[in-house]
Design a protein around this motif. Structure first.
Motif, PDB file in Angstrom:
ATOM      1  N   LEU A  63       0.819  -1.205   0.000  1.00 19.97           N
ATOM      2  CA  LEU A  63       0.000   0.000   0.000  1.00 19.97           C
ATOM      3  C   LEU A  63       0.857   1.261   0.000  1.00 19.97           C
ATOM      4  O   LEU A  63       0.487   2.256  -0.627  1.00 19.97           O
ATOM      5  N   GLU A  64       1.985   1.236   0.684  1.00 15.99           N
ATOM      6  CA  GLU A  64       2.877   2.404   0.657  1.00 15.99           C
ATOM      7  C   GLU A  64       3.299   2.724  -0.777  1.00 15.99           C
ATOM      8  O   GLU A  64       3.418   3.883  -1.149  1.00 15.99           O
ATOM      9  N   ALA A  65       3.497   1.698  -1.578  1.00 15.60           N
ATOM     10  CA  ALA A  65       3.927   1.894  -2.967  1.00 15.60           C
ATOM     11  C   ALA A  65       2.762   2.090  -3.931  1.00 15.60           C
ATOM     12  O   ALA A  65       2.914   2.736  -4.968  1.00 15.60           O
ATOM     13  N   ASN A  66       1.595   1.530  -3.605  1.00 14.89           N
ATOM     14  CA  ASN A  66       0.499   1.462  -4.578  1.00 14.89           C
ATOM     15  C   ASN A  66      -0.867   1.862  -4.027  1.00 14.89           C
ATOM     16  O   ASN A  66      -1.883   1.654  -4.680  1.00 14.89           O
ATOM     17  N   GLY A  67      -0.918   2.428  -2.854  1.00 22.15           N
ATOM     18  CA  GLY A  67      -2.178   2.664  -2.156  1.00 22.15           C
ATOM     19  C   GLY A  67      -3.140   3.623  -2.816  1.00 22.15           C
ATOM     20  O   GLY A  67      -4.317   3.641  -2.465  1.00 22.15           O
ATOM     21  N   THR A  68      -2.677   4.416  -3.767  1.00 24.08           N
ATOM     22  CA  THR A  68      -3.588   5.350  -4.434  1.00 24.08           C
ATOM     23  C   THR A  68      -4.202   4.758  -5.697  1.00 24.08           C
ATOM     24  O   THR A  68      -5.065   5.391  -6.308  1.00 24.08           O
ATOM     25  N   LEU A  69      -3.781   3.568  -6.089  1.00 21.08           N
ATOM     26  CA  LEU A  69      -4.333   2.940  -7.289  1.00 21.08           C
ATOM     27  C   LEU A  69      -5.755   2.446  -7.029  1.00 21.08           C
ATOM     28  O   LEU A  69      -6.076   2.029  -5.913  1.00 21.08           O
ATOM     29  N   PRO A  70      -6.600   2.440  -8.053  1.00 21.67           N
ATOM     30  CA  PRO A  70      -7.964   1.933  -7.857  1.00 21.67           C
ATOM     31  C   PRO A  70      -8.014   0.518  -7.287  1.00 21.67           C
ATOM     32  O   PRO A  70      -8.833   0.222  -6.420  1.00 21.67           O
ATOM     33  N   LYS A  71      -7.117  -0.370  -7.719  1.00 26.51           N
ATOM     34  CA  LYS A  71      -7.176  -1.754  -7.243  1.00 26.51           C
ATOM     35  C   LYS A  71      -6.671  -1.926  -5.816  1.00 26.51           C
ATOM     36  O   LYS A  71      -6.803  -2.993  -5.234  1.00 26.51           O
ATOM     37  N   ALA A  72      -6.115  -0.892  -5.219  1.00 26.09           N
ATOM     38  CA  ALA A  72      -5.691  -0.962  -3.823  1.00 26.09           C
ATOM     39  C   ALA A  72      -6.887  -1.199  -2.901  1.00 26.09           C
ATOM     40  O   ALA A  72      -6.734  -1.699  -1.783  1.00 26.09           O
ATOM     41  N   ARG A  73      -8.074  -0.866  -3.360  1.00 28.20           N
ATOM     42  CA  ARG A  73      -9.291  -1.069  -2.577  1.00 28.20           C
ATOM     43  C   ARG A  73      -9.388  -2.501  -2.073  1.00 28.20           C
ATOM     44  O   ARG A  73      -9.757  -2.742  -0.911  1.00 28.20           O
ATOM     45  N   LEU A  74      -9.035  -3.456  -2.908  1.00 24.64           N
ATOM     46  CA  LEU A  74      -9.162  -4.863  -2.528  1.00 24.64           C
ATOM     47  C   LEU A  74      -8.226  -5.225  -1.381  1.00 24.64           C
ATOM     48  O   LEU A  74      -8.600  -5.973  -0.474  1.00 24.64           O
ATOM     49  N   VAL A  75      -7.019  -4.700  -1.401  1.00 23.64           N
ATOM     50  CA  VAL A  75      -6.056  -4.965  -0.337  1.00 23.64           C
ATOM     51  C   VAL A  75      -6.528  -4.312   0.962  1.00 23.64           C
ATOM     52  O   VAL A  75      -6.480  -4.924   2.036  1.00 23.64           O
ATOM     53  N   ILE A  76      -7.013  -3.092   0.855  1.00 26.77           N
ATOM     54  CA  ILE A  76      -7.498  -2.385   2.043  1.00 26.77           C
ATOM     55  C   ILE A  76      -8.700  -3.113   2.642  1.00 26.77           C
ATOM     56  O   ILE A  76      -8.787  -3.298   3.862  1.00 26.77           O
ATOM     57  N   GLU A  77      -9.614  -3.562   1.793  1.00 26.72           N
ATOM     58  CA  GLU A  77     -10.778  -4.324   2.280  1.00 26.72           C
ATOM     59  C   GLU A  77     -10.330  -5.583   3.008  1.00 26.72           C
ATOM     60  O   GLU A  77     -10.863  -5.917   4.071  1.00 26.72           O
ATOM     61  N   ASP A  78      -9.351  -6.290   2.412  1.00 25.56           N
ATOM     62  CA  ASP A  78      -8.866  -7.513   3.059  1.00 25.56           C
ATOM     63  C   ASP A  78      -8.293  -7.208   4.439  1.00 25.56           C
ATOM     64  O   ASP A  78      -8.549  -7.939   5.405  1.00 25.56           O
ATOM     65  N   LEU A  79      -7.529  -6.133   4.551  1.00 21.99           N
ATOM     66  CA  LEU A  79      -6.971  -5.761   5.851  1.00 21.99           C
ATOM     67  C   LEU A  79      -8.075  -5.434   6.854  1.00 21.99           C
ATOM     68  O   LEU A  79      -8.043  -5.875   7.998  1.00 21.99           O
ATOM     69  N   LEU A  80      -9.046  -4.651   6.416  1.00 17.58           N
ATOM     70  CA  LEU A  80     -10.117  -4.224   7.314  1.00 17.58           C
ATOM     71  C   LEU A  80     -10.985  -5.377   7.800  1.00 17.58           C
ATOM     72  O   LEU A  80     -11.606  -5.289   8.856  1.00 17.58           O
ATOM     73  N   THR A  81     -11.043  -6.445   7.022  1.00 18.29           N
ATOM     74  CA  THR A  81     -11.909  -7.568   7.384  1.00 18.29           C
ATOM     75  C   THR A  81     -11.153  -8.718   8.034  1.00 18.29           C
ATOM     76  O   THR A  81     -11.757  -9.740   8.354  1.00 18.29           O
TER      77      THR A  81
END
Length: 126
Positions: A63-81
């Motif tokens: 996320l530090e390298a790619n967190g602003t990309l549209p597909k970063a949503r999936l990684v963030i969702e996985d972390l949050l859940t």
């Protein structure tokens, strides 16, 4: 290909551990956007506590390298859940979600992240 391998329902726990280990080794050294699919290891049922901590670290570095990309949503969702995400990592995931939504809040699947963010905020209050 590795991400597809990890989604196979017929993997033994040992095979899953090997695949997760390979994915995490790759993520330890590379953070290009194309590696996002390997972060599906975060959701794998064979993930033990040690591998989960390593996967969370890899996800946060990605996320530090790619967190602003549209597909970063999936990684963030996985972390949050993730169940039992440590408070520090939970706060980082919430921050990434808020930042992503500020940039991409009108994207077609942004509502999924909003829902995960709501659950993540509730977990962080416990």
């Amino acid at each position: 290909m590795l991400a597809s391998f990890l989604t196979r329902p017929d993997l033994s726990v040992e095979q899953a551990h090997r695949g997760i280990g390979i994915a995490l080794d790759r993520l330890d050294t590379e953070t290009p956007a194309k590696n996002r699919s390997m972060l599906s290891a975060l959701r794998h049922t064979a993930l033990d506590e040690g591998r989960r901590a390593r996967a969370v670290d890899c996800a946060l570095r990605w996320l530090e390298a790619n967190g602003t990309l549209p597909k970063a949503r999936l990684v963030i969702e996985d972390l949050l859940t993730l169940p039992a995400l440590p408070p520090g990592e939970g706060r980082l995931a919430i921050r990434w979600a808020e930042d992503w939504l500020a940039l991409h809040g009108n994207e077609p699947f942004a509502h999924h992240l909003r829902a995960a963010l709501g659950r993540g905020r509730m977990e962080s209050l416990r």
